[in-house]
Design an enzyme around this catalytic site. Structure first.
Site, PDB file in Angstrom:
ATOM      1  N   CYS A  23      -0.153  14.075   8.136  1.00  0.00           N
ATOM      2  CA  CYS A  23      -0.665  12.718   8.398  1.00  0.00           C
ATOM      3  C   CYS A  23      -1.827  12.728   9.395  1.00  0.00           C
ATOM      4  O   CYS A  23      -2.424  11.684   9.652  1.00  0.00           O
ATOM      5  CB  CYS A  23       0.459  11.834   8.921  1.00  0.00           C
ATOM      6  SG  CYS A  23       1.941  11.942   7.924  1.00  0.00           S
TER       7      CYS A  23
ATOM      8  N   HIS B 208      -0.379   3.179   5.595  1.00  0.00           N
ATOM      9  CA  HIS B 208      -0.470   4.588   5.983  1.00  0.00           C
ATOM     10  C   HIS B 208      -0.769   5.489   4.768  1.00  0.00           C
ATOM     11  O   HIS B 208       0.112   6.205   4.286  1.00  0.00           O
ATOM     12  CB  HIS B 208       0.843   4.977   6.667  1.00  0.00           C
ATOM     13  CG  HIS B 208       0.875   6.346   7.256  1.00  0.00           C
ATOM     14  ND1 HIS B 208      -0.257   7.049   7.629  1.00  0.00           N
ATOM     15  CD2 HIS B 208       1.938   7.174   7.535  1.00  0.00           C
ATOM     16  CE1 HIS B 208       0.104   8.240   8.109  1.00  0.00           C
ATOM     17  NE2 HIS B 208       1.418   8.334   8.058  1.00  0.00           N
TER      18      HIS B 208
HETATM   19  C1  LIG Z   1      10.687   2.165   3.747  1.00  0.00           C
HETATM   20  C2  LIG Z   1      10.480   2.587   2.314  1.00  0.00           C
HETATM   21  C3  LIG Z   1      11.501   3.669   1.932  1.00  0.00           C
HETATM   22  C4  LIG Z   1      10.670   1.361   1.394  1.00  0.00           C
HETATM   23  O1  LIG Z   1      10.441   1.758   0.082  1.00  0.00           O
HETATM   24  P1  LIG Z   1      11.260   1.044  -1.147  1.00  0.00           P
HETATM   25  O2  LIG Z   1      12.683   0.915  -0.755  1.00  0.00           O
HETATM   26  O3  LIG Z   1      10.955   1.805  -2.389  1.00  0.00           O
HETATM   27  O4  LIG Z   1      10.640  -0.378  -1.196  1.00  0.00           O
HETATM   28  P2  LIG Z   1       9.802  -1.002  -2.408  1.00  0.00           P
HETATM   29  O5  LIG Z   1       8.492  -0.300  -2.540  1.00  0.00           O
HETATM   30  O6  LIG Z   1      10.690  -1.083  -3.611  1.00  0.00           O
HETATM   31  O7  LIG Z   1       9.520  -2.458  -1.868  1.00  0.00           O
HETATM   32  C5  LIG Z   1      10.537  -3.464  -1.804  1.00  0.00           C
HETATM   33  C6  LIG Z   1      10.025  -4.586  -0.935  1.00  0.00           C
HETATM   34  O8  LIG Z   1       9.919  -4.117   0.431  1.00  0.00           O
HETATM   35  C7  LIG Z   1       8.571  -4.216   0.878  1.00  0.00           C
HETATM   36  N1  LIG Z   1       8.319  -3.013   1.671  1.00  0.00           N
HETATM   37  C8  LIG Z   1       8.235  -1.737   1.224  1.00  0.00           C
HETATM   38  N2  LIG Z   1       8.046  -0.912   2.271  1.00  0.00           N
HETATM   39  C9  LIG Z   1       7.991  -1.685   3.378  1.00  0.00           C
HETATM   40  C10 LIG Z   1       7.812  -1.397   4.750  1.00  0.00           C
HETATM   41  N3  LIG Z   1       7.647  -0.136   5.161  1.00  0.00           N
HETATM   42  N4  LIG Z   1       7.814  -2.422   5.618  1.00  0.00           N
HETATM   43  C11 LIG Z   1       7.983  -3.694   5.197  1.00  0.00           C
HETATM   44  N5  LIG Z   1       8.157  -4.034   3.898  1.00  0.00           N
HETATM   45  C12 LIG Z   1       8.158  -3.020   3.012  1.00  0.00           C
HETATM   46  C13 LIG Z   1       7.728  -4.276  -0.372  1.00  0.00           C
HETATM   47  O9  LIG Z   1       6.525  -4.966  -0.156  1.00  0.00           O
HETATM   48  C14 LIG Z   1       8.634  -5.054  -1.317  1.00  0.00           C
HETATM   49  O10 LIG Z   1       8.555  -6.423  -0.981  1.00  0.00           O
HETATM   50  P3  LIG Z   1       8.669  -7.567  -2.109  1.00  0.00           P
HETATM   51  O11 LIG Z   1      10.058  -7.384  -2.704  1.00  0.00           O
HETATM   52  O12 LIG Z   1       8.497  -8.833  -1.358  1.00  0.00           O
HETATM   53  O13 LIG Z   1       7.596  -7.259  -3.080  1.00  0.00           O
HETATM   54  C15 LIG Z   1       9.021   3.145   2.138  1.00  0.00           C
HETATM   55  O14 LIG Z   1       8.089   2.141   2.500  1.00  0.00           O
HETATM   56  C16 LIG Z   1       8.786   4.393   2.972  1.00  0.00           C
HETATM   57  O15 LIG Z   1       9.220   5.487   2.606  1.00  0.00           O
HETATM   58  N6  LIG Z   1       8.066   4.261   4.122  1.00  0.00           N
HETATM   59  C17 LIG Z   1       7.811   5.388   5.015  1.00  0.00           C
HETATM   60  C18 LIG Z   1       6.662   6.227   4.529  1.00  0.00           C
HETATM   61  C19 LIG Z   1       6.553   7.522   5.312  1.00  0.00           C
HETATM   62  O16 LIG Z   1       7.531   8.201   5.560  1.00  0.00           O
HETATM   63  N7  LIG Z   1       5.328   7.887   5.692  1.00  0.00           N
HETATM   64  C20 LIG Z   1       5.067   9.102   6.417  1.00  0.00           C
HETATM   65  C21 LIG Z   1       5.485   8.938   7.821  1.00  0.00           C
HETATM   66  S1  LIG Z   1       5.517  10.447   8.733  1.00  0.00           S
END
Ligand SMILES: CC(C)(COP(=O)(O)OP(=O)(O)OC[C@H]1O[C@@H](n2cnc3c(N)ncnc32)[C@H](O)[C@@H]1OP(=O)(O)O)[C@@H](O)C(=O)NCCC(=O)NCCS
Length: 391
Positions: free
Chosen positions: A90, A339
């Site tokens: 990252c 990100h």
């Molecule tokens: C948190 C996480 C697992 C959620 O993914 P998910 O469960 O597949 O969620 P979805 O993509 O199906 O989205 C479902 C809903 O949550 C919302 N959403 C997804 N990620 C979100 C987040 N991080 N914060 C707030 N809302 C989020 C989406 O907009 C969607 O909203 P809607 O229903 O109103 O359209 C994913 O965002 C993630 O893995 N984030 C971390 C990424 C990471 O690790 N980066 C590197 C860091 S070192």
């Protein structure tokens, strides 16, 4: 090296829209960011004057496409300059910025483009989670099924246990960053969130909930940097980079000296502060690596914005809000702006560039003269800190 002497100057910068950019390849997204940087700098003839490109890109798995340097150089209209990809998870584009600084300081080049890109949202969350996890240790972390939310959850529980940091304090980081992101037209998620909503969102890896996690995002960012002596040829208001630090740590978290602090970030910050001749109290605005809300709290402490263990209190007192003593993540941060991992480092620098040139519109910090960007790779095996100053 003289303290505070400009290493290089930023004469222009560009950022694509961050979000779900359906139907676009990474190369097209990078071209959008490059176009903004070119349009912002009419005195520069990109094709004739940009002499090299360094581009951060974390993974070829997302698009089944490697060889990113040449690919994006072509689409940005910069054939046939040398184009090199940098990879540090990252922190891939903070590494590109460092490479660009070295290239200019070496005397080999006068004008260089640095940037980063990632296209992620066309893959499922489980695919993205697996690709991201490749930046953690394979034999002792990935192989056992741990992912980044899990690794940062370990840091969060250790911080809570050692210092009494609370889930509410973590959620306050999300509330602040979503507020800032709601003021940023390029942010992925431009919506406010209440403390109650953040706290009641579903668990991803206890104690981290949905609103403690950064977004999976598509996006690109870039900067045009030059030798300081020629910067005024291109702009009346160059932003000088006066400090640059980078360090590494063990890839496996189990080998690290602490779970509540990132040694690589502390070393990078020390190097950058010393080079810049600036103390933490001298920073007017900062972009820090809030890949999870706990990471922002730890960043406050590693950067010396408060004492170890007091990050939770700093957010609770509102000191890092837009109207606080030291606004942090005015762009919305990784939490709300998004990100796209390879693009994040130079996207942070882009926000600092906007702030110091007073182009940050509704999220402008008054009289900001010195800014800082803190970019972390993986769970902390890489960190880079840059300090920026307006003239
Ligand atoms: C948190 C996480 C697992 C959620 O993914 P998910 O469960 O597949 O969620 P979805 O993509 O199906 O989205 C479902 C809903 O949550 C919302 N959403 C997804 N990620 C979100 C987040 N991080 N914060 C707030 N809302 C989020 C989406 O907009 C969607 O909203 P809607 O229903 O109103 O359209 C994913 O965002 C993630 O893995 N984030 C971390 C990424 C990471 O690790 N980066 C590197 C860091 S070192």
């Amino acid at each position: 090296m003289l303290k505070g002497k400009p290493l290089v100057s930023i004469v222009s910068a560009g950022l694509s829209k961050f979000g779900k950019l359906e139907g676009l390849y990474a190369r097209e997204i990078f071209a959008q960011a490059a176009k903004e940087a070119f349009d912002r700098c009419p005195n520069l003839d990109p094709k004739k004057e940009i002499q090299a490109l360094f581009v951060g890109h974390m993974g070829e798995s997302y698009e089944h496409q490697g060889h990113t340097g040449s690919t994006v150089a072509d689409w940005a209209g910069l054939l046939h300059i040398p184009a090199i990809r940098t990879e540090a998870a990252c922190a891939s584009s903070a590494a590109a910025l460092r490479a660009g600084i070295f290239a200019v300081l070496s005397g080999l080049f006068d004008v260089v483009m640095v940037g980063g890109v990632e296209k992620m949202t066309h893959r499922t969350t489980s695919e993205v989670t697996e690709f991201l996890a490749m930046a953690s240790d394979f034999p002792f972390e990935q192989w056992h099924g741990i992912t980044f939310p899990g690794l940062f959850a370990l840091m969060a529980t250790a911080h809570m246990h050692k210092y009494g940091t609370t889930e509410e304090q973590l959620a306050m980081v999300a509330v602040k960053n979503h507020h800032n992101g709601s003021l940023n037209p390029k942010a992925h998620m431009q919506k406010e969130v209440t403390l109650e909503k953040a706290l009641s969102s579903r668990f991803i890896a206890w104690p981290l909930k949905l609103y403690d996690c950064s977004l999976i995002t598509d996006g690109a960012s870039c900067l045009i940097i030059t030798k300081p002596e020629i910067a005024k040829k291109y702009t009346d208001l160059p932003i000088h980079i006066i400090g640059s630090g980078q360090a590494s740590d063990s890839i496996g978290m189990y080998e690290r000296e602490s779970l509540t602090s990132l040694t690589a970030a502390k070393i990078s910050a020390k190097q950058a502060y010393e080079m810049a001749g600036v103390k933490p109290e001298g920073i007017d605005v900062a972009e820090v690596h809030d890949c999870f809300t706990i990471a922002e709290i730890i960043a406050y402490e590693d950067l010396g914005f408060c004492k170890p263990g007091e990050g939770g209190q700093l957010i609770e007192r509102g000191e890092t809000k837009l109207d606080g003593r030291l606004p942090v993540n005015t762009s919305g941060g990784l939490k709300s702006k998004g990100h796209p991992v390879g693009a994040t480092g130079t996207a942070q620098a882009y926000e600092i560039y906007l702030q110091l040139t007073e182009q940050a519109d509704r999220r402008q910090v008054k009289d900001a003269k010195i800014g800082l960007a803190h970019n972390v790779g993986g769970s902390g095996a890489t960190a880079a800190v840059h300090i920026f100053r307006r003239e």
